[in-house]
Design a protein around this motif. Structure first.
Motif, short mmCIF file in Angstrom:
data_model
loop_
_atom_site.label_atom_id
_atom_site.label_comp_id
_atom_site.label_asym_id
_atom_site.label_seq_id
_atom_site.Cartn_x
_atom_site.Cartn_y
_atom_site.Cartn_z
N ILE A 32 31.69 46.60 -2.49
CA ILE A 32 32.41 46.47 -1.23
C ILE A 32 31.77 47.41 -0.22
O ILE A 32 31.56 48.59 -0.52
N ASP A 33 31.45 46.89 0.94
CA ASP A 33 30.92 47.71 2.02
C ASP A 33 32.12 48.34 2.75
O ASP A 33 32.70 47.74 3.65
N LEU A 34 32.50 49.53 2.31
CA LEU A 34 33.69 50.18 2.88
C LEU A 34 33.51 50.51 4.35
O LEU A 34 34.47 50.43 5.12
N THR A 35 32.29 50.89 4.74
CA THR A 35 32.07 51.22 6.15
C THR A 35 32.35 50.00 7.02
O THR A 35 33.03 50.09 8.04
N GLU A 40 35.84 47.20 10.80
CA GLU A 40 36.54 45.99 11.25
C GLU A 40 38.04 46.26 11.43
O GLU A 40 38.64 45.82 12.42
N GLU A 41 38.63 46.95 10.49
CA GLU A 41 40.07 47.25 10.59
C GLU A 41 40.36 48.18 11.76
O GLU A 41 41.35 48.01 12.47
N LEU A 42 39.51 49.18 11.96
CA LEU A 42 39.72 50.11 13.07
C LEU A 42 39.55 49.41 14.41
O LEU A 42 40.29 49.69 15.36
N ASP A 43 38.58 48.50 14.51
CA ASP A 43 38.43 47.72 15.74
C ASP A 43 39.68 46.90 16.02
O ASP A 43 40.13 46.79 17.16
N ARG A 52 45.51 53.19 24.95
CA ARG A 52 45.85 54.49 24.35
C ARG A 52 44.57 55.13 23.84
O ARG A 52 43.64 54.47 23.41
N ASP A 53 44.53 56.44 23.91
CA ASP A 53 43.39 57.17 23.35
C ASP A 53 43.64 57.39 21.87
O ASP A 53 44.56 58.11 21.47
N ILE A 54 42.83 56.75 21.08
CA ILE A 54 42.95 56.90 19.63
C ILE A 54 41.60 57.37 19.13
O ILE A 54 40.56 56.75 19.37
N ALA A 55 41.61 58.49 18.43
CA ALA A 55 40.38 59.03 17.85
C ALA A 55 40.48 58.90 16.33
O ALA A 55 41.45 59.33 15.73
N ILE A 56 39.47 58.31 15.77
CA ILE A 56 39.45 58.11 14.32
C ILE A 56 38.13 58.64 13.79
O ILE A 56 37.05 58.34 14.32
N PHE A 57 38.21 59.44 12.74
CA PHE A 57 37.02 60.02 12.13
C PHE A 57 36.93 59.53 10.68
O PHE A 57 37.91 59.59 9.95
N MET A 58 35.75 59.05 10.33
CA MET A 58 35.54 58.59 8.95
C MET A 58 34.47 59.48 8.33
O MET A 58 33.48 59.81 8.96
N ALA A 59 34.69 59.82 7.09
CA ALA A 59 33.70 60.59 6.34
C ALA A 59 33.78 60.18 4.88
O ALA A 59 34.86 59.92 4.36
#
Length: 64
Positions: A32-35, A40-43, A52-59
């Motif tokens: 599964i390509d998690l990135t 896609e889900e974050l978009d 709204r200003d939404i900041a999301i950080f992935m690591a």
């Protein structure tokens, strides 16, 4: 009383049959390509909450 016992026994046997059928199925692993999935889900979520200003950080640490 006998009918109730027979229904319970029937339910138990059906459960055992389902368990046996599932046990015989081969386990299939897929990469599964998690990135891509998370992007896609974050978009989708960003479009859901426009304006709204939404900041999301992935690591992530890398491949498992």
């Amino acid at each position: 009383m006998i009918r109730k016992s027979l229904l319970r026994l029937d339910s138990f046997i059906e459960g055992m049959n389902n368990f046996y059928r599932n046990d015989k199925l081969a386990i299939q692993r897929d990469k599964i390509d998690l990135t891509k999935l998370l992007t896609e889900e974050l978009d989708y979520l960003k479009n859901l909450y426009t304006g709204r200003d939404i900041a999301i950080f992935m690591a992530y640490r890398g491949a498992c």
